[in-house]
Design a protein around this motif. Structure first.
Motif, mmCIF file in Angstrom:
data_model
loop_
_atom_site.group_PDB
_atom_site.id
_atom_site.type_symbol
_atom_site.label_atom_id
_atom_site.label_comp_id
_atom_site.label_asym_id
_atom_site.label_seq_id
_atom_site.Cartn_x
_atom_site.Cartn_y
_atom_site.Cartn_z
ATOM 1 N N LYS A 150 64.388 31.367 61.554
ATOM 2 C CA LYS A 150 65.159 31.267 60.284
ATOM 3 C C LYS A 150 65.123 32.821 59.637
ATOM 4 O O LYS A 150 64.206 33.414 60.224
ATOM 5 C CB LYS A 150 64.163 30.265 59.360
ATOM 6 C CG LYS A 150 62.951 30.607 59.050
ATOM 7 C CD LYS A 150 62.328 30.109 57.915
ATOM 8 C CE LYS A 150 61.827 30.807 56.657
ATOM 9 N NZ LYS A 150 60.499 31.492 56.830
ATOM 10 N N HIS A 180 58.709 27.119 62.959
ATOM 11 C CA HIS A 180 57.482 27.116 63.700
ATOM 12 C C HIS A 180 56.495 26.118 63.019
ATOM 13 O O HIS A 180 55.575 25.725 63.636
ATOM 14 C CB HIS A 180 56.621 28.485 63.418
ATOM 15 C CG HIS A 180 56.064 28.941 62.272
ATOM 16 N ND1 HIS A 180 56.498 29.297 61.071
ATOM 17 C CD2 HIS A 180 54.524 28.692 61.879
ATOM 18 C CE1 HIS A 180 55.563 29.556 60.094
ATOM 19 N NE2 HIS A 180 54.596 29.067 60.732
ATOM 20 N N TYR A 181 56.873 25.474 62.165
ATOM 21 C CA TYR A 181 55.975 24.380 61.607
ATOM 22 C C TYR A 181 56.000 22.973 62.538
ATOM 23 O O TYR A 181 54.970 22.225 62.853
ATOM 24 C CB TYR A 181 56.410 23.806 60.200
ATOM 25 C CG TYR A 181 55.315 24.361 59.032
ATOM 26 C CD1 TYR A 181 55.249 25.846 59.113
ATOM 27 C CD2 TYR A 181 54.830 23.811 58.177
ATOM 28 C CE1 TYR A 181 54.526 26.507 58.110
ATOM 29 C CE2 TYR A 181 53.824 24.399 57.213
ATOM 30 C CZ TYR A 181 53.823 25.764 57.020
ATOM 31 O OH TYR A 181 53.068 26.377 56.349
ATOM 32 N N LYS A 184 53.518 23.500 65.156
ATOM 33 C CA LYS A 184 51.837 23.237 64.849
ATOM 34 C C LYS A 184 51.456 21.929 65.835
ATOM 35 O O LYS A 184 52.092 20.993 65.597
ATOM 36 C CB LYS A 184 51.663 23.129 63.547
ATOM 37 C CG LYS A 184 52.032 24.602 62.799
ATOM 38 C CD LYS A 184 51.512 24.456 61.334
ATOM 39 C CE LYS A 184 52.178 25.626 60.799
ATOM 40 N NZ LYS A 184 51.109 26.829 60.567
ATOM 41 N N GLU A 218 49.377 28.243 49.907
ATOM 42 C CA GLU A 218 48.712 29.736 50.529
ATOM 43 C C GLU A 218 48.247 30.620 49.588
ATOM 44 O O GLU A 218 48.259 30.329 48.155
ATOM 45 C CB GLU A 218 49.992 30.743 50.788
ATOM 46 C CG GLU A 218 51.139 29.823 52.190
ATOM 47 C CD GLU A 218 51.950 30.894 52.346
ATOM 48 O OE1 GLU A 218 51.772 31.560 53.376
ATOM 49 O OE2 GLU A 218 52.985 30.932 51.946
ATOM 50 N N ARG A 225 56.518 41.808 51.712
ATOM 51 C CA ARG A 225 57.878 41.448 51.997
ATOM 52 C C ARG A 225 58.734 41.153 50.687
ATOM 53 O O ARG A 225 59.640 40.537 50.617
ATOM 54 C CB ARG A 225 57.902 40.166 52.650
ATOM 55 C CG ARG A 225 57.002 40.151 53.770
ATOM 56 C CD ARG A 225 56.393 38.843 54.162
ATOM 57 N NE ARG A 225 57.668 37.986 54.781
ATOM 58 C CZ ARG A 225 57.774 36.503 54.633
ATOM 59 N NH1 ARG A 225 56.671 36.144 53.862
ATOM 60 N NH2 ARG A 225 58.427 35.951 54.999
ATOM 61 N N TYR A 228 62.498 40.874 50.895
ATOM 62 C CA TYR A 228 63.207 39.534 51.406
ATOM 63 C C TYR A 228 62.792 38.538 50.277
ATOM 64 O O TYR A 228 63.643 37.812 50.096
ATOM 65 C CB TYR A 228 62.293 39.430 52.844
ATOM 66 C CG TYR A 228 62.446 37.956 53.374
ATOM 67 C CD1 TYR A 228 63.259 37.124 53.808
ATOM 68 C CD2 TYR A 228 61.069 37.110 52.896
ATOM 69 C CE1 TYR A 228 63.386 36.007 54.023
ATOM 70 C CE2 TYR A 228 60.850 36.066 53.369
ATOM 71 C CZ TYR A 228 62.130 35.089 53.958
ATOM 72 O OH TYR A 228 62.174 34.057 54.192
ATOM 73 N N ASP A 237 62.338 29.835 51.582
ATOM 74 C CA ASP A 237 61.322 30.429 52.598
ATOM 75 C C ASP A 237 60.636 29.487 52.971
ATOM 76 O O ASP A 237 60.256 29.339 54.116
ATOM 77 C CB ASP A 237 60.520 31.188 51.628
ATOM 78 C CG ASP A 237 59.658 31.951 52.776
ATOM 79 O OD1 ASP A 237 60.175 32.715 53.640
ATOM 80 O OD2 ASP A 237 58.249 32.104 52.562
ATOM 81 N N MET A 238 60.258 28.310 52.347
ATOM 82 C CA MET A 238 59.335 27.318 52.994
ATOM 83 C C MET A 238 59.775 25.723 52.740
ATOM 84 O O MET A 238 59.631 25.103 53.581
ATOM 85 C CB MET A 238 58.259 27.197 51.904
ATOM 86 C CG MET A 238 57.086 28.464 52.230
ATOM 87 S SD MET A 238 56.443 28.447 53.768
ATOM 88 C CE MET A 238 55.292 27.251 53.637
ATOM 89 N N HIS A 242 60.487 24.297 56.346
ATOM 90 C CA HIS A 242 59.034 23.551 56.773
ATOM 91 C C HIS A 242 58.693 22.461 56.039
ATOM 92 O O HIS A 242 58.372 21.504 56.768
ATOM 93 C CB HIS A 242 57.876 24.804 56.479
ATOM 94 C CG HIS A 242 58.186 26.221 57.026
ATOM 95 N ND1 HIS A 242 58.746 26.289 58.438
ATOM 96 C CD2 HIS A 242 57.819 27.310 56.580
ATOM 97 C CE1 HIS A 242 58.902 27.708 58.602
ATOM 98 N NE2 HIS A 242 58.164 28.200 57.825
ATOM 99 N N LYS A 342 52.856 30.328 46.829
ATOM 100 C CA LYS A 342 52.026 31.568 47.324
ATOM 101 C C LYS A 342 50.789 31.492 45.939
ATOM 102 O O LYS A 342 51.109 31.089 44.802
ATOM 103 C CB LYS A 342 52.843 32.556 47.043
ATOM 104 C CG LYS A 342 54.040 32.554 47.875
ATOM 105 C CD LYS A 342 53.585 33.195 49.233
ATOM 106 C CE LYS A 342 54.915 33.671 50.232
ATOM 107 N NZ LYS A 342 54.446 33.340 51.647
ATOM 108 N N LYS A 347 44.311 28.270 51.280
ATOM 109 C CA LYS A 347 45.334 27.923 52.251
ATOM 110 C C LYS A 347 45.171 26.774 52.872
ATOM 111 O O LYS A 347 44.137 26.362 53.541
ATOM 112 C CB LYS A 347 44.939 28.944 53.163
ATOM 113 C CG LYS A 347 45.747 28.856 54.567
ATOM 114 C CD LYS A 347 47.286 29.409 54.382
ATOM 115 C CE LYS A 347 48.097 29.436 55.782
ATOM 116 N NZ LYS A 347 49.449 29.413 55.524
ATOM 117 N N THR A 349 47.828 23.244 54.713
ATOM 118 C CA THR A 349 48.947 22.649 54.989
ATOM 119 C C THR A 349 48.334 21.137 55.430
ATOM 120 O O THR A 349 47.581 20.901 56.324
ATOM 121 C CB THR A 349 49.714 23.071 56.094
ATOM 122 O OG1 THR A 349 49.976 24.372 55.748
ATOM 123 C CG2 THR A 349 51.011 22.469 56.287
#
Ligand code: BG6
Length: 482
Positions: A150, A180-181, A184, A218, A225, A228, A237-238, A242, A342, A347, A349
């Motif tokens: 992504k 990438h989620y 996991k 997070e 970044r 970006y 982004d998320m 994700h 953020k 942190k 998930t």
């Protein structure tokens, strides 16, 4: 496993160093790489095979979840690595690369099975794909696969355009979009847990479930970044990728045996059933936030707009909470709450499934609702919150169903292994990506037109108070690690 040549664009970059080489090394140690395996690293830097191999060794030593043993395995691993200087736009560079790859395949007696991993900005995807086709690198004698990361587009029209271009060179089943989620381990277990356990399967409906809460919080801020992140925010982004993938994985119902196609089809059906938002209604279902100064773990931290590289008047979102509904027979009437941000307190998930109060019992005085908690990261685990009675009083009881596991494979290990095997189950299919953008687009529009207030939240908190109100309106609250 069939032999394969791994062609890595962006071989000198950060993702390769931190994630890809360590993941490949762990696969190598576990005997999960093909016997005939070569990697061609590509970049603009004037590296040689030797300096490349030394860099790969270094990154494995620094970032691998397993310590590199002194038994010669790391040396054997990097022997399969070659480096080519390549300018993405220069056709001659692709011709030279092809020559070297063919020599190596001939020497190994390996068929031209090639996996192209694009660890570069999306603005280069199209040129690379076209040059792979034109140069003959995507040989028709073996298989070819394209692995991309992504962001897949910036909004619905740009995602469609990107896909249109890529599909001129690669078929959908040859494209492996990494989210990438989905790599996991706990996320990969969710479908199977429901599929293979009547205990869970029987409960996985609106008859028993009151609501589902999906959190990815997070503690880090924008980090280095700014360039970006200030253009994408938490929503792109998320959330679009994700978080909506977690929603699909949490809501999925799978038959006992299901193929990769069936899993992806079921996910697509869920996304299709998510009730669309109209631009003018976004403010009622979505909370947007931006972190202000605060403290994380007792240390004071700056607010978003005071971060280096961020404009003082930036209205970018660093927090999103949303209430969604899935209009199908299983989930009608069950709100799904999603939040990500953020600079939050912890942190974590996790997915929390809150069950309805017992149907035939008076609910007064009866402890707390039953919860089934899936901890996805940083530690993984599954927990059930029940009620019990002691000295005449109801008391909560936590049952660990699956304790924290040490040494679980990293997301990138699972995903790279799957891409080498050609198993697309845990990659984002284009239909899912498109449907996700479609759902998110009215939110992007509403943000752009300032139809949704931007709430400040203190760094180190759980986000703006408005995110609690989103649940309170339905008579619920967010569940934390209690
Ligand atoms: C990335 C985002 O995709 O996921 C980052 O771009 C975020 O902003 C990261 O920090 C979170 O991933 P994880 O695996 O640490 O939860």
């Amino acid at each position: 496993m069939e032999s394969a040549t791994f062609v890595l664009f962006g071989a000198t970059g950060d993702l390769a160093k931190r994630k890809i080489y360590p993941a490949l090394y762990n696969l190598f140690v576990d005997g999960k790489l093909p016997e005939s395996f070569s990697l061609f690293g590509l970049g603009r830097r004037e590296w040689t095979d030797e300096s490349f191999q030394a860099n790969v060794e270094q990154s494995v030593r620094q970032f691998s979840r397993r310590e590199a043993k002194n038994d010669g395995s790391l040396e054997r691993f990097v022997r399969a690595f070659r480096y080519n200087v390549l300018d993405i736009g220069r056709k001659e560079d692709y011709a030279r690369l092809l020559e070297r790859i063919e020599q190596r395949e001939d020497a190994l007696g390996a068929p031209p099975n090639r996996l192209f991993y694009l660890s570069v900005g999306p603005e280069f995807f199209e040129t690379i794909a076209a040059n792979i086709l034109e140069s003959g690198l995507g040989s028709e004698q073996g298989w070819k696969r394209l692995v991309i990361e992504k962001p897949f587009g910036h909004d619905l029209p740009s995602a469609r355009e990107l896909n249109r271009k890529l599909s001129q060179t690669f078929a959908e089943e040859e494209i492996f979009r990494i989210d990438h989620y989905l790599g996991k381990p706990m996320v990969q277990k969710m479908g199977a847990l429901q599929q293979a356990n009547p205990v869970i399967q029987a409960l996985w409906t609106n008859r028993y479930i009151a609501n589902v809460q999906i959190t990815a919080s997070e503690t880090v801020g924008v980090e280095e970044r700014a360039g970006y992140y200030d253009h994408v925010g938490a929503l792109r982004d998320m959330f679009q990728n994700h978080m909506l993938q977690l929603l699909m994985m949490a809501a999925i119902h799978l038959p006992h045996e299901s193929s990769s196609e069936q899993v992806r089809f079921k996910k697509q059906r869920i996304m299709q059933a998510v009730v669309p938002l109209q631009k003018q209604d976004v403010a009622g279902s979505v909370v947007r936030g931006q972190y202000a100064a605060g403290a994380i773990g007792g240390k004071p931290v700056a607010g978003y707009s005071a971060e280096p590289g961020i404009a003082e008047d930036s209205t970018n979102d660093t927090f999103i909470a949303a209430r969604l509904e899935i209009d199908d027979i299983y989930w009608r009437g069950v709100p799904f709450y999603i939040r990500t941000g953020k600079r939050m307190k912890e942190k974590s998930t996790r997915i929390v499934v809150e069950f309805k109060e017992p149907l035939q019992q008076p609910t007064q005085g009866l402890g707390t609702p039953n919860l089934l908690v899936f901890e996805i990261g940083p530690k993984e685990g599954i927990r059930l919150h029940l009620n019990t009675k002691e000295d005449g009083e109801f008391k909560p009881m936590r049952v660990e169903l699956h304790g924290s596991q040490d040494d679980v494979p990293e997301a990138y290990e699972n995903l790279i292994h799957d891409a080498l095997r050609g198993d697309g189950t845990f990659f984002a299919h284009w239909d899912e990506v498109e449907l996700s953008w479609q759902w998110v687009q009215p939110i992007l529009d509403a943000f752009a037109e300032n139809l949704v207030p931007l709430h400040a939240y203190a760094a180190g908190s759980y986000g703006p108070a408005e995110s609690d109100e989103l649940l309170a309106r339905d008579g619920y609250r967010w569940w934390f690690d209690e």
